[in-house]
Design a protein around this motif. Sequence first.
Motif: not given
Length: 211
Positions: A54, A62, A88, A92
């Motif tokens: 990322l 995000f 994140a 995630g």
Amino acid sequence: MDFIIADSHYLSSRGLCSVIADTIPGARIYETGTKDLLIRLLSVNPRAIVIVNLSAFDFDDFDSFLLSAIRFNEMTWVLTFPDLSLEALVRGTGEGMCVIDLEGDADELKRSLTVISEKKAYICPKALERIATSRSDIRGIDVLTRVEKEILKLIASGKTVKEIAELRFNSVHTIVTHKKNIFRKLDVNTTQEAVKYALRSGLVDLIDYYI
């Protein structure tokens, strides 16, 4: 087995390609440094393992990345550590994504790729430690009943409400009710916050994630 590497950094992308080729015999590996090409690859490679750096990709934030992950939810999504924000990382993993450590030793990286290729959950130990130490104002675990603790542990392990219902021989409605009660008692609003609570409180051991 198809792998898609979404990383605009040439060296890290090439390095991952090499490790995957050495670790997963017969793997088909695709590289992309742009979101447009990534979407095209996702469209023609269903159920691929998608490794996303990322910090080196052109998602706006995000949330925009998460929209793509939700759209292509049959993929196995993998984030790369350590260049990953705490937000994140928590969000995630809360969505069931795996995390690999690009700065770990070769054996750990190969092992993580093997585990992920078997469609099992994997979060590298350093990422788990970062999640576990990110909050110090956690409420006591004793606010939950035994059943609620068991369900929270399953939520933290990445199980969906439907999967938890099947495992516990309950209805989906029952599990949804338990989940609402857990969130109310812990004063959290999202699955990500609940996962962080479970890790921080010790309800889920780090070893549970280190497959």
